[in-house]
Design an enzyme around this catalytic site. Structure first.
Site, PDB file in Angstrom:
ATOM      1  N   ASP A 230      34.538 -26.239 -46.662  1.00  0.00           N
ATOM      2  CA  ASP A 230      33.926 -27.265 -47.489  1.00  0.00           C
ATOM      3  C   ASP A 230      35.040 -28.261 -47.807  1.00  0.00           C
ATOM      4  O   ASP A 230      36.230 -27.949 -47.689  1.00  0.00           O
ATOM      5  CB  ASP A 230      33.298 -26.677 -48.766  1.00  0.00           C
TER       6      ASP A 230
HETATM    7  C1  BGC Z   1      29.901 -30.299 -50.672  1.00  0.00           C
HETATM    8  C2  BGC Z   1      29.385 -30.094 -49.261  1.00  0.00           C
HETATM    9  C3  BGC Z   1      29.450 -31.401 -48.509  1.00  0.00           C
HETATM   10  C4  BGC Z   1      30.864 -31.928 -48.541  1.00  0.00           C
HETATM   11  C5  BGC Z   1      31.030 -33.255 -47.826  1.00  0.00           C
HETATM   12  C6  BGC Z   1      31.239 -30.975 -50.698  1.00  0.00           C
HETATM   13  O1  BGC Z   1      31.602 -31.329 -51.997  1.00  0.00           O
HETATM   14  O2  BGC Z   1      29.953 -29.047 -51.338  1.00  0.00           O
HETATM   15  O3  BGC Z   1      28.081 -29.597 -49.262  1.00  0.00           O
HETATM   16  O4  BGC Z   1      28.983 -31.244 -47.197  1.00  0.00           O
HETATM   17  O5  BGC Z   1      31.270 -32.109 -49.885  1.00  0.00           O
HETATM   18  O6  BGC Z   1      30.415 -34.282 -48.541  1.00  0.00           O
END
Ligand code: BGC
Length: 835
Positions: A230
């Site tokens: 993530d």
């Molecule tokens: C989120 C993800 C997301 C990523 C990119 C993170 O903060 O938890 O679900 O895909 O950011 O935006």
């Protein structure tokens, strides 16, 4: 050679040409959203983009719009793998249009506590429903030649301290609930990617979890795709690499790159491990057609036919709307003479939840617009806001010019924005560099529609200078609140100022200069994010309520749209309360008292309390319905379509009743002490406490009678054939009839109860009393009979016991019906299994 073999051979050949540094370069973001190209091996730049409610692309701005589909709770409520598949195909089409190769979706964490801030973004409290829909969505996206990353692996079911929380969950619960959707998706739909979660499980960060990543995900389930962190979730070079984390995002500053090269040279990470990571990145690139010489998984000749995004968004929204209660007021007859439409959300529906799932559509159909154009000519439609639950001002609704200024104050470039919201993450327009940028200035003209006290707002972190007609209104620094680094753009602080505007006054020229914080950006990548807000003069809260009540009293029918706000349902924060924000409950109660034909439309992605639910004529749950919100709502209210939804999660009547409530870690740990008893599994053990609406509940516009149930054991599997946990060991044949006056669709749900699991005192109290084991939808004309065939997989007859999936032969009650609390037909069967 098959195309798969040819692809693997090309990947191996490409890998063989790369030295250590070149291999490592494939494993980390070049920027916010992409992995770098490598011309030597014919590898293109690999672009990822957020889902699941649309594909935003590489820009986080409204000038690069996307189709906005209903949020996942809405999609899940349709209980339709077919619609999930088509939605996936639409997102693949959107991804291709935007030059993205990977859609960062679906979110398949569970609705453990109703307080989870990203509840709207996940499907259900039930692992089977989540897995079925997730698999259908993944196969839909990937049939369009675009990769997916089911997320967040695993146990990221709430947001509080999400970067550090250590989830403590026993093995059985982990397997049977939280891992189950991931397992089903991996085994059934072969996702080409997967996203690791921020949190720890059992003391170990998920990006560093060798057991769950290497042994379970890859070893047991056979996942051969790319595991991506993530965003900012990779923290330790060696531990991440050894735990099979293929890619650290975003870049360019990550724990991989030169750090990983050094770790290999120092013997801390074997080079073969780097080969494995790089191989999986190359495999994904090859599958999406980015590696020269490797056949893409979906040849361009086999891509699905173009999909009309607007039509599909509208279809899904209506299919997911759940009619919770209806005394017959719905559907509205053509003869309705006048309709009062009430509520802030009726004018400005919330189409999606806040955070990374956000997309910017080209247009939004508001409930008010939708109803105005759908109701027969001559129907009087009156509007009143009633209560405004928004805590923060909306972005100024006027075109805004942005100027990018360098350290010496010189203009580096400009951009034109549709409103007062300025946001650039990871990249700036015209290829400008964050390193050169010192401040951004917004200029706009406020056309004072109404005389009175206007409000101007600043939202963001850093120094701001706000001027109105040249006079300085504010000049100071705004500091972040709290410690979540993402909060600076997900939930920034606000300052509000009043501006008196006289009758007939000239337009006001506004200028807001934002000096970027010295530390700059967020976790190493550039960020500009702030808003120039504006609020029209409004009456007092009491005046607004009075006006709405008299508008409603004067109409034949009142449609009140209530909902949550950005502050209540967003990524990065959990909910403090399930109550509707502001004075919306009071608004509904007062309108219901003034008009017996009051229909309440709930515009929320997750459970809210509805203390007035028995005082109104109908309650329709519209969720976050995407850009076609009002069009779909009007379809349902007027009966052009029936409300097709069934609750994918049980809705409590009171906060104190919710079986799982706490989401705050204690000493860094969040204990899933309730074990398997989440959602309806937990509610069924509570004597004397019933929810407001059970899992599976939802009324259509017709009625159904369940007439017969036969269950057939499929001997080949039941006697021990095959190891596929999703192979059917039984099939239920359900006969039912549409006994209402119009055509309709029924979701036939099948629940399994092992004998002896009737309660905490039963002989096998460890097993929940009932579990969803299958479902199928039927459609029928009035008076017509229909037959649903529901396969029941082996997995439904297994438990995770002593470290292994174990068959549980024995006596089972098989029940079918309309919801977990409305199961008219039961058969008891001896299920032999392998023993
Ligand atoms: C989120 C993800 C997301 C990523 C990119 C993170 O903060 O938890 O679900 O895909 O950011 O935006």
């Amino acid at each position: 050679m098959t195309p798969d073999q040819q692809r693997e051979a090309t990947v191996e050949a490409a890998l063989g040409k790369l030295d250590l540094t070149a291999k490592v370069a494939l494993l980390a973001g070049a920027d916010m959203w992409s992995l770098p190209a490598n011309e030597d091996i014919g590898l293109g730049r690999l672009v990822m983009s957020d889902g699941p409610a649309g594909v935003r692309g590489e820009n986080w701005t409204p000038d690069d719009p996307s189709v906005s589909v209903p949020s996942p709770t809405a999609l899940a409520a349709a209980w339709s793998p077919e619609l999930a598949h088509r939605t996936g195909q639409l997102l693949a089409q959107e991804a291709r249009r935007k030059g993205a190769h990977v859609v960062l979706a679906p979110t398949v964490n569970l609705h453990r506590s109703p307080r989870g801030g990203r509840h709207f973004e996940a499907y259900s409290e039930d692992p089977l429903l989540t897995g079925e829909l997730g698999a259908a969505f993944v196969s839909g996206v990937q049939s369009g030649g675009v990769a997916t990353t089911p997320k967040h692996f695993v146990a990221n079911d709430s947001e509080t301290d999400r970067f550090t929380v250590d989830v403590r969950v026993d093995d059985r619960t982990l397997r049977e609930l939280y891992l189950a959707p991931f397992e089903a998706i991996v085994r059934k739909a072969t996702p080409w990617g997967l996203m690791s979660a921020y949190n720890k499980v059992g003391g170990t960060f998920m990006t560093e979890h060798q057991e769950l990543n290497n042994d379970v995900l890859r070893g047991e389930w056979g996942f051969d795709g790319m595991l991506v962190s993530d965003w900012t979730g990779a923290r330790d070079t060696v531990r991440d690499a050894l735990a099979g984390l293929d890619v650290a995002m975003p870049g360019p500053a990550t724990v991989y790159g030169e750090h990983l090269v050094r770790a290999v040279r120092e013997g801390l990470v074997p080079e073969e491990t780097v080969d494995e990571l790089a191989r999986r990145v190359l495999r994904l690139a090859a599958r999406v057609g980015l590696l020269e010489g490797a056949p893409a998984a979906v040849p361009s000749s086999e891509l699905p036919a173009p999909i009309d995004g607007e039509a599909l968004a509208r279809e899904v929204a209506a299919a997911g709307m759940v009619l919770l209660a209806n005394d017959g007021v719905l559907p509205l007859p053509d003869s309705v003479g006048s309709v009062a439409v009430i509520g802030q959300a009726a004018q400005e529906a919330r189409i999606g939840g806040g955070g990374s799932a956000q997309v910017f559509p080209t247009h939004v159909v508001s409930p008010l617009e939708g109803l105005r154009s759908a109701l027969p000519q001559g129907t009087a439609v009156a509007y009143a806001v009633g209560a405004d639950p928004n805590v923060h001002l909306r972005p100024l609704a006027a075109r805004t010019e942005a100027r990018f200024l360098g350290r010496d104050g010189a203009e580096l470039g400009t951009a034109s924005l549709p409103d007062g919201a300025a946001r650039w993450i990871g990249r700036l327009p015209h290829g400008l560099s964050f390193a050169d940028l010192a401040s951004v200035e917004l200029g706009a003209t406020l056309e004072p529609g109404r005389a009175g006290t206007h409000r101007l707002g600043i939202r963001g972190v850093g120094r701001f200078v706000l001027e109105a007609d040249g006079a300085v209104v504010f000049d100071d620094a705004v500091l972040p609140e709290g410690e979540d680094p993402a909060a600076a753009f997900l939930n920034p602080p606000e300052r509000v100022f009043e501006l008196e505007v006289a009758e007939g006054a000239a337009p006001v020229s506004l200028r807001l200069r934002h000096v970027l914080p010295e530390s700059g950006g967020f976790a190493g990548f550039g960020l500009v994010s702030f808003t120039l807000g504006h609020g029209e003069p409004v009456g007092t809260a009491d005046e607004m309520l009075e006006e709405a009540v008299s508008t409603a009293a004067a109409a034949d029918v009142a449609v009140v749209v209530v909902g949550t706000t950005e502050e209540v349902e967003s990524e990065g924060v959990d909910r403090a309360s399930l109550a509707l924000p502001g004075r919306q409950d009071e608004l509904v109660a007062r309108i219901a008292a003034a008009n017996p034909r009051t229909v309440v439309v709930v515009n929320a992605g997750a459970p809210v309390l509805m203390p007035w639910r028995e005082q109104v004529a109908a309650v329709l749950l519209a969720w976050f319905p995407g850009q076609e919100a009002g069009a779909a709502l009007a379809d349902v209210l007027t009966g052009v379509r029936e409300p097709g939804g069934r609750l994918p999660t049980t809705w409590p009547a009171a906060e104190a009743d919710a079986p799982v409530w706490d989401v705050e870690p204690v000493d860094g740990r969040l204990d899933y002490a309730e074990g398997l008893f989440v959602g309806y599994r937990a509610w069924q053990r509570r004597d004397g406490v019933a929810p407001a609406y059970w899992f599976g509940h939802g009324l259509g516009y017709t009625a159904w009678t369940y007439e017969g149930l036969d269950v057939r054991l499929l001997p080949a599997q039941a006697d021990g054939g095959g190891d596929d946990p999703y192979a059917a060991v039984a099939e239920a044949v359900v006969r039912l009839r549409n006994t209402g006056a119009r055509a309709g669709r029924e979701v036939v749900q099948l629940y399994l109860s092992p004998e002896g699991s009737d309660g905490p005192t039963g002989s096998d109290a460890s097993r929940p009393r009932t579990a969803l084991a299958g479902f199928a939808a039927v459609t029928a004309e009035p008076g017509e009979a229909a037959e649903a065939r529901i396969p029941v997989p082996l997995r439904a007859f297994q438990t995770w016991t002593d470290g292994a999936w174990t068959d549980r032969p024995g006596s089972y009650r098989i029940q079918v019906g309309h919801s977990v609390a409305d199961l008219p037909l039961t058969v008891t069967a001896e299920v032999p299994l392998r023993g």
